[in-house]
Design a protein around this motif. Structure first.
Motif, mmCIF file in Angstrom:
data_model
loop_
_atom_site.group_PDB
_atom_site.id
_atom_site.type_symbol
_atom_site.label_atom_id
_atom_site.label_comp_id
_atom_site.label_asym_id
_atom_site.label_seq_id
_atom_site.Cartn_x
_atom_site.Cartn_y
_atom_site.Cartn_z
ATOM 1 N N GLN A 285 67.221 -11.911 -3.890
ATOM 2 C CA GLN A 285 68.195 -12.052 -2.794
ATOM 3 C C GLN A 285 67.506 -11.863 -1.441
ATOM 4 O OE1 GLN A 285 72.354 -10.823 -2.936
ATOM 5 N NE2 GLN A 285 71.932 -9.723 -4.817
ATOM 6 N N TYR B 87 80.494 -6.184 10.432
ATOM 7 C CA TYR B 87 81.420 -7.189 9.892
ATOM 8 C C TYR B 87 80.761 -8.096 8.859
ATOM 9 C CZ TYR B 87 84.220 -11.544 10.197
ATOM 10 O OH TYR B 87 84.924 -12.673 9.928
ATOM 11 N N GLU B 88 79.530 -8.508 9.126
ATOM 12 C CA GLU B 88 78.857 -9.483 8.254
ATOM 13 C C GLU B 88 78.263 -8.858 6.992
ATOM 14 O OE1 GLU B 88 75.667 -11.027 10.479
ATOM 15 O OE2 GLU B 88 76.895 -11.664 12.174
ATOM 16 N N SER C 39 73.006 -5.966 4.122
ATOM 17 C CA SER C 39 74.234 -6.410 3.441
ATOM 18 C C SER C 39 74.321 -5.803 2.043
ATOM 19 C CB SER C 39 74.284 -7.934 3.380
ATOM 20 O OG SER C 39 73.225 -8.430 2.599
ATOM 21 N N TRP C 40 75.521 -5.793 1.495
ATOM 22 C CA TRP C 40 75.767 -5.129 0.210
ATOM 23 C C TRP C 40 76.218 -6.128 -0.845
ATOM 24 C CZ3 TRP C 40 74.956 0.081 -0.633
ATOM 25 C CH2 TRP C 40 74.693 0.851 0.506
ATOM 26 N N THR C 41 75.673 -5.980 -2.051
ATOM 27 C CA THR C 41 76.045 -6.803 -3.203
ATOM 28 C C THR C 41 76.666 -5.894 -4.262
ATOM 29 O OG1 THR C 41 74.247 -8.385 -2.881
ATOM 30 C CG2 THR C 41 75.133 -8.210 -5.090
ATOM 31 N N LEU D 272 88.465 -14.310 1.322
ATOM 32 C CA LEU D 272 89.304 -13.830 2.428
ATOM 33 C C LEU D 272 89.559 -14.978 3.416
ATOM 34 C CD1 LEU D 272 87.685 -10.340 3.163
ATOM 35 C CD2 LEU D 272 89.536 -10.913 1.581
ATOM 36 N N ASP D 273 90.489 -14.744 4.327
ATOM 37 C CA ASP D 273 90.859 -15.788 5.304
ATOM 38 C C ASP D 273 89.667 -16.236 6.154
ATOM 39 O OD1 ASP D 273 93.414 -15.842 4.432
ATOM 40 O OD2 ASP D 273 94.285 -14.772 6.128
ATOM 41 N N SER E 51 84.848 -15.170 3.821
ATOM 42 C CA SER E 51 83.944 -14.258 3.105
ATOM 43 C C SER E 51 84.510 -13.954 1.714
ATOM 44 C CB SER E 51 83.742 -12.970 3.905
ATOM 45 O OG SER E 51 84.955 -12.272 4.047
ATOM 46 N N ASN F 30 89.823 -7.402 8.982
ATOM 47 C CA ASN F 30 88.835 -8.346 9.516
ATOM 48 C C ASN F 30 89.263 -8.961 10.845
ATOM 49 O OD1 ASN F 30 86.581 -8.235 7.906
ATOM 50 N ND2 ASN F 30 87.323 -9.769 6.443
ATOM 51 N N THR G 143 76.494 -12.761 -0.279
ATOM 52 C CA THR G 143 75.052 -12.569 -0.467
ATOM 53 C C THR G 143 74.546 -13.678 -1.416
ATOM 54 O OG1 THR G 143 75.460 -10.919 -2.190
ATOM 55 C CG2 THR G 143 75.141 -10.082 0.038
ATOM 56 N N GLN H 107 92.511 -6.544 3.736
ATOM 57 C CA GLN H 107 91.178 -6.921 4.225
ATOM 58 C C GLN H 107 91.286 -7.931 5.374
ATOM 59 O OE1 GLN H 107 87.605 -7.256 1.798
ATOM 60 N NE2 GLN H 107 88.883 -7.175 -0.033
ATOM 61 N N ASP H 108 92.218 -8.887 5.215
ATOM 62 C CA ASP H 108 92.381 -9.885 6.283
ATOM 63 C C ASP H 108 92.822 -9.218 7.590
ATOM 64 O OD1 ASP H 108 91.571 -12.107 4.833
ATOM 65 O OD2 ASP H 108 93.586 -12.604 4.148
ATOM 66 N N TYR I 76 87.106 -13.185 -4.901
ATOM 67 C CA TYR I 76 88.176 -13.866 -4.170
ATOM 68 C C TYR I 76 87.771 -14.034 -2.715
ATOM 69 C CZ TYR I 76 89.809 -9.091 -2.999
ATOM 70 O OH TYR I 76 89.902 -7.787 -2.585
ATOM 71 N N ASP J 172 68.452 -6.803 4.540
ATOM 72 C CA ASP J 172 69.108 -7.131 5.815
ATOM 73 C C ASP J 172 70.316 -6.245 6.091
ATOM 74 O OD1 ASP J 172 70.988 -8.032 4.039
ATOM 75 O OD2 ASP J 172 71.115 -10.066 4.828
ATOM 76 N N PHE K 218 87.538 -1.852 -2.590
ATOM 77 C CA PHE K 218 87.997 -2.895 -1.681
ATOM 78 C C PHE K 218 89.518 -2.978 -1.732
ATOM 79 C CE2 PHE K 218 83.721 -4.484 -2.878
ATOM 80 C CZ PHE K 218 83.153 -4.471 -1.619
ATOM 81 N N TYR L 105 75.508 -17.577 5.514
ATOM 82 C CA TYR L 105 74.755 -16.327 5.328
ATOM 83 C C TYR L 105 75.653 -15.084 5.369
ATOM 84 C CZ TYR L 105 71.529 -12.585 6.887
ATOM 85 O OH TYR L 105 70.835 -11.418 7.037
ATOM 86 N N GLU L 106 76.603 -15.071 6.285
ATOM 87 C CA GLU L 106 77.438 -13.880 6.477
ATOM 88 C C GLU L 106 78.565 -13.754 5.453
ATOM 89 O OE1 GLU L 106 79.219 -14.315 10.259
ATOM 90 O OE2 GLU L 106 77.339 -14.592 11.335
ATOM 91 N N THR M 34 84.883 -11.308 -1.688
ATOM 92 C CA THR M 34 84.895 -9.940 -2.198
ATOM 93 C C THR M 34 84.878 -9.994 -3.716
ATOM 94 O OG1 THR M 34 86.192 -9.073 -0.345
ATOM 95 C CG2 THR M 34 86.294 -7.840 -2.378
ATOM 96 N N THR N 116 82.553 -6.704 3.128
ATOM 97 C CA THR N 116 83.964 -6.930 3.457
ATOM 98 C C THR N 116 84.655 -5.562 3.601
ATOM 99 O OG1 THR N 116 84.490 -7.247 1.114
ATOM 100 C CG2 THR N 116 83.984 -9.236 2.391
#
Lengths: 172, 172
Positions: free
Chosen positions: A14, B28-29, B158-160, A154-155, A158, B18, A32, B14-15, A152, B156, B8, A28-29, A160, B32
């Motif tokens: 990754q 944010y990136e 980010s989380w997986t 999100l609006d 992204s 966000n 992952t 979440q929406d 799933y 970077d 989550f 990218y955002e 989750t 989620t």
């Protein structure tokens, strides 16, 4: 709600993918680096319960598979998308097929090319420039994938993770 | 490798989070919207196997819990971070405690404030301006959380998701 199924490679792979994606992939955002096993599909709350059950059954029928990223390739001229080509081993093809059974509405119209996207939505000139560079850099990475995830959307686009399924092969 | 544990909330919550995060949260990136149940910690491949086993046991001892986001609050003056305050019900406190047993190295030095971050790294003037606005907008949302996730951090930031644990309460 929109759902999808993916496998995430190891942190190592990754990180390599992200070193390109951060520059060349506008998605990218949103998620992952991953291998898409089932494209975005619509399901409601009742349907997703059945889908989770079905995925649990599928995960019991499949064992962990070898992910071998062999080279940088392109979907051009269909789209200007670059990716790490993942060797289409039997295990991953069968897993993809089980995720597109009649229960799931059948197989997609296009053929399945296992891959990890590293660049997309490039202009023609960017594409030819970057493809040249990345093809030279290349990739040759092998590892084992032992789980898949149901996600799933999100609006904001992204993703989750909703659930994780280990490929145990318990009921092969 | 760095790991963490989070829950989550639903797509709906979440929406909403966000809609603020995209403007006010530089993280944010990277992930989620979530409730952190265990902050970033270091573990190697052998340790993470034990941790997964321990988390599976914990998930069997806990039932799904009510997440009630009651208002917009701030960690100021410690940090200029705004969040949806989540009612600290017994179930979530006990889950947090189990994730900080001696096995995990014990409880953190600070007290646990269940929350969903919606803005951070604000300047003092941004903080007071945005806090005023968001407090007025407020939040009052209730739902059920029935699973927690173990995640790992990429280079970077980010989380997986690595694994998902359902709070079944099977072994209460």
């Amino acid at each position: 709600m929109k759902y999808g199924v993916a496998a995430f490679p190891s942190k190592k792979l990754q990180d390599i993918a992200n070193s390109y994606r951060k520059r060349y992939d506008p998605h990218y955002e949103l998620i992952t680096p991953h291998i898409t096993l089932k494209d975005e599909f619509e399901a409601n709350g009742a349907e997703i319960k059945d889908i989770v059950e079905e995925m649990a059954k599928i995960a019991k029928r499949h064992t962990p598979f070898k992910l071998h990223a062999t080279r940088v390739s392109s979907f051009s001229p269909v789209t200007n998308t670059l990716y790490f080509k993942v060797e289409p081993v039997q295990e991953i093809l069968e897993l993809h097929e089980d995720l597109h059974s009649d229960f799931f509405g059948g197989m997609p119209d296009y053929s399945f090319v296992p891959h990890i996207t590293i660049a997309q939505k490039l202009s023609d000139s960017e594409h030819s420039d970057i493809f040249g560079q990345l093809k030279m850099a290349g990739i040759d990475h092998e590892e084992t994938i032992d789980r898949i995830h149901l996600l799933y959307k999100l609006d904001d686009g992204s993703w989750t993770v909703y659930d994780t399924f280990r490929l145990t092969g318990d009921e092969q």
